[in-house]
Design a protein around this motif. Structure first.
Motif, PDB file in Angstrom:
ATOM      1  N   ALA A  83      -7.107   5.542   6.971  1.00  0.00           N
ATOM      2  CA  ALA A  83      -6.390   6.771   6.775  1.00  0.00           C
ATOM      3  C   ALA A  83      -6.794   8.193   6.923  1.00  0.00           C
ATOM      4  CB  ALA A  83      -5.427   6.419   5.429  1.00  0.00           C
ATOM      5  N   SER A  84      -8.034   8.009   6.161  1.00  0.00           N
ATOM      6  CA  SER A  84      -8.962   9.328   5.921  1.00  0.00           C
ATOM      7  C   SER A  84      -9.786   9.973   7.341  1.00  0.00           C
ATOM      8  CB  SER A  84     -10.066   8.959   5.001  1.00  0.00           C
ATOM      9  OG  SER A  84     -11.015   8.140   5.525  1.00  0.00           O
ATOM     10  N   MET A  85      -9.633   9.178   8.569  1.00  0.00           N
ATOM     11  CA  MET A  85     -10.086   9.624   9.706  1.00  0.00           C
ATOM     12  C   MET A  85      -9.671  10.909  10.226  1.00  0.00           C
ATOM     13  SD  MET A  85     -11.014   5.866  11.705  1.00  0.00           S
ATOM     14  CE  MET A  85     -11.964   6.772  13.027  1.00  0.00           C
ATOM     15  N   SER A  86     -10.415  11.687  10.793  1.00  0.00           N
ATOM     16  CA  SER A  86     -10.197  12.968  11.378  1.00  0.00           C
ATOM     17  C   SER A  86      -9.853  12.793  12.842  1.00  0.00           C
ATOM     18  CB  SER A  86     -10.942  13.844  11.235  1.00  0.00           C
ATOM     19  OG  SER A  86     -12.055  13.815  12.103  1.00  0.00           O
ATOM     20  N   ARG A  87      -9.004  13.487  13.612  1.00  0.00           N
ATOM     21  CA  ARG A  87      -8.957  13.580  15.031  1.00  0.00           C
ATOM     22  C   ARG A  87     -10.081  13.493  15.823  1.00  0.00           C
ATOM     23  NH1 ARG A  87      -4.233  13.728  17.883  1.00  0.00           N
ATOM     24  NH2 ARG A  87      -3.300  12.887  16.216  1.00  0.00           N
ATOM     25  N   ARG A  88     -11.086  14.230  15.227  1.00  0.00           N
ATOM     26  CA  ARG A  88     -12.337  14.120  16.000  1.00  0.00           C
ATOM     27  C   ARG A  88     -13.019  12.734  15.902  1.00  0.00           C
ATOM     28  NH1 ARG A  88     -15.977  18.519  17.022  1.00  0.00           N
ATOM     29  NH2 ARG A  88     -14.635  19.914  16.196  1.00  0.00           N
ATOM     30  N   VAL A 101       2.422  -5.118  19.140  1.00  0.00           N
ATOM     31  CA  VAL A 101       3.569  -5.138  18.193  1.00  0.00           C
ATOM     32  C   VAL A 101       4.578  -5.839  18.539  1.00  0.00           C
ATOM     33  CG1 VAL A 101       4.338  -3.878  16.286  1.00  0.00           C
ATOM     34  CG2 VAL A 101       2.100  -3.144  17.079  1.00  0.00           C
ATOM     35  N   ALA A 102       5.137  -6.750  17.637  1.00  0.00           N
ATOM     36  CA  ALA A 102       6.610  -7.411  18.101  1.00  0.00           C
ATOM     37  C   ALA A 102       7.614  -6.429  18.017  1.00  0.00           C
ATOM     38  CB  ALA A 102       6.740  -8.651  17.143  1.00  0.00           C
ATOM     39  N   ALA A 103       8.668  -6.447  18.566  1.00  0.00           N
ATOM     40  CA  ALA A 103       9.842  -5.576  18.275  1.00  0.00           C
ATOM     41  C   ALA A 103      10.527  -6.003  17.050  1.00  0.00           C
ATOM     42  CB  ALA A 103      10.781  -5.888  19.463  1.00  0.00           C
ATOM     43  N   GLY A 104      10.773  -4.574  16.458  1.00  0.00           N
ATOM     44  CA  GLY A 104      11.520  -4.900  15.272  1.00  0.00           C
ATOM     45  C   GLY A 104      10.537  -4.969  14.020  1.00  0.00           C
ATOM     46  N   VAL A 105       9.522  -4.957  14.268  1.00  0.00           N
ATOM     47  CA  VAL A 105       8.627  -5.254  12.883  1.00  0.00           C
ATOM     48  C   VAL A 105       7.693  -3.741  12.713  1.00  0.00           C
ATOM     49  CG1 VAL A 105       8.309  -7.655  13.584  1.00  0.00           C
ATOM     50  CG2 VAL A 105       6.411  -6.151  14.195  1.00  0.00           C
ATOM     51  N   VAL A 106       7.039  -3.757  11.299  1.00  0.00           N
ATOM     52  CA  VAL A 106       6.259  -2.606  11.322  1.00  0.00           C
ATOM     53  C   VAL A 106       5.082  -3.180  10.910  1.00  0.00           C
ATOM     54  CG1 VAL A 106       5.781  -0.921   9.389  1.00  0.00           C
ATOM     55  CG2 VAL A 106       8.389  -1.610   9.986  1.00  0.00           C
ATOM     56  N   GLU A 150       0.892  -1.165  -0.110  1.00  0.00           N
ATOM     57  CA  GLU A 150      -0.134   0.068  -0.133  1.00  0.00           C
ATOM     58  C   GLU A 150       0.962   1.073   0.052  1.00  0.00           C
ATOM     59  OE1 GLU A 150      -3.828  -1.020   2.627  1.00  0.00           O
ATOM     60  OE2 GLU A 150      -1.853  -1.406   3.783  1.00  0.00           O
ATOM     61  N   PRO A 151       0.330   2.467  -0.446  1.00  0.00           N
ATOM     62  CA  PRO A 151       1.134   3.685  -0.350  1.00  0.00           C
ATOM     63  C   PRO A 151       1.647   3.853   0.938  1.00  0.00           C
ATOM     64  CG  PRO A 151      -0.984   3.938  -1.534  1.00  0.00           C
ATOM     65  CD  PRO A 151      -1.241   2.540  -0.944  1.00  0.00           C
ATOM     66  N   ILE A 152       2.655   4.214   1.293  1.00  0.00           N
ATOM     67  CA  ILE A 152       3.613   4.482   2.322  1.00  0.00           C
ATOM     68  C   ILE A 152       2.848   5.453   3.374  1.00  0.00           C
ATOM     69  CG2 ILE A 152       5.696   5.500   3.618  1.00  0.00           C
ATOM     70  CD1 ILE A 152       7.144   4.013   1.200  1.00  0.00           C
ATOM     71  N   ALA A 153       2.166   6.869   2.365  1.00  0.00           N
ATOM     72  CA  ALA A 153       1.459   7.830   3.080  1.00  0.00           C
ATOM     73  C   ALA A 153       0.202   7.311   3.763  1.00  0.00           C
ATOM     74  CB  ALA A 153       1.122   8.654   2.057  1.00  0.00           C
ATOM     75  N   GLU A 154      -0.323   6.385   3.393  1.00  0.00           N
ATOM     76  CA  GLU A 154      -1.516   5.747   3.878  1.00  0.00           C
ATOM     77  C   GLU A 154      -1.237   4.940   4.967  1.00  0.00           C
ATOM     78  OE1 GLU A 154      -5.125   2.698   2.759  1.00  0.00           O
ATOM     79  OE2 GLU A 154      -4.252   3.888   1.058  1.00  0.00           O
ATOM     80  N   ILE A 155      -0.321   4.062   5.024  1.00  0.00           N
ATOM     81  CA  ILE A 155       0.088   3.226   6.043  1.00  0.00           C
ATOM     82  C   ILE A 155       0.491   4.152   7.471  1.00  0.00           C
ATOM     83  CG2 ILE A 155       1.950   1.597   7.036  1.00  0.00           C
ATOM     84  CD1 ILE A 155       1.936   0.372   4.079  1.00  0.00           C
ATOM     85  N   GLY A 156       1.315   5.046   6.917  1.00  0.00           N
ATOM     86  CA  GLY A 156       1.855   6.188   7.957  1.00  0.00           C
ATOM     87  C   GLY A 156       0.504   6.655   8.725  1.00  0.00           C
ATOM     88  N   ARG A 157      -0.353   7.200   7.812  1.00  0.00           N
ATOM     89  CA  ARG A 157      -1.532   7.641   8.607  1.00  0.00           C
ATOM     90  C   ARG A 157      -2.220   6.797   9.506  1.00  0.00           C
ATOM     91  NH1 ARG A 157      -3.649  12.599   9.133  1.00  0.00           N
ATOM     92  NH2 ARG A 157      -5.756  12.280   8.392  1.00  0.00           N
TER      93      ARG A 157
END
Length: 232
Positions: free
Chosen positions: A207-212, A133-138, A106-113
């Motif tokens: 990824a599209s969710m707002s903080r609210r 989340v296990a140590a050392g994994v993404v 998937e797009p990195i930006a989407e995963i980052g969000r």
């Protein structure tokens, strides 16, 4: 283009899996891996999962290896990678193929969000057990899966209904373990698989969710904490 099960079946066949062979797959998750094994003419052998990652447990897989085992299919679950280093060691030790399955590019930006949203929920949620989340994994958080502590499925389902009544979209990620589906039925008791099927609930982390919107999820979940016994 074939289905994911068709593609995995092709990979199994090309790696040398033949009719009559056994292939180790997780019992928790979608039935695609087991379907692919059947399509290859082999027999799926269901084993338990790791309680934290929900991926195939390497120790349980190693214990299930027999002289008929031709392959192991570790499935990357909900965006958490399976422990491929340990599975590759298992494969080398027992001379079986190891075929990872379920990774989604998937797009990195989407995963980052999604990762940022997950971090927010991790820090704010109370009364549910947040993902480990296990140590050392993404972890890419294709799904943000929490555990609802209690005495089993009725507590999780009541919690989910209450969340939906407050406008929070949520779903049970795995209703029935694969080994209990009619097509694959086995008389097995896999403790972590059964517990995950009873306790897990996927909360929104798009990824599209707002903080609210995220805060709305937090407020709804935390307001329901009194329905449950302590997660401690």
């Amino acid at each position: 283009m074939g289905t994911p099960a068709d593609e995995l079946r092709r990979e199994l066949t090309e790696s040398g899996v033949r009719p009559g062979d056994e292939v180790i797959v997780p019992a928790y998750g979608t039935p695609e891996a087991a379907e692919a094994v059947l399509l290859a003419g082999a027999r799926p052998v269901f084993v338990d999962i790791d309680a934290d990652s929900y991926c195939l447990d390497p120790a349980a897989a190693a214990a299930a290896v027999t002289g008929r085992t031709a392959a192991v299919v570790p499935v990357h679950t909900f965006g958490h990678p399976a422990d491929m280093a340990r599975f590759n060691e298992l494969g080398a030790r027992h001379d079986v193929r190891v075929i990872g399955y379920g990774a989604v590019h998937e797009p990195i930006a989407e995963i980052g969000r999604r990762q940022a949203h997950a971090a927010f929920l991790d820090g704010k949620l109370r009364g549910v057990l947040t993902p480990v989340v296990a140590a050392g994994v993404v972890h890419s958080y294709q799904q943000y899966v929490v555990r609802v502590p209690g005495n089993g499925r009725p507590d999780r389902d009541a919690f989910a209904r209450a969340l939906r009544s407050r406008g929070v979209v949520c779903h049970v990620p795995v209703q029935t373990p694969v080994h209990r589906l009619p097509r694959f039925r086995r008389e097995l008791w896999l403790a972590e698989t059964e517990r995950a099927a009873d306790e897990c609930l996927a909360l929104p982390v798009d990824a599209s969710m707002s903080r609210r919107e995220l805060q709305r999820v937090v407020s709804a979940c935390n307001a329901l904490g009194g329905l449950l016994r302590s997660a401690a």
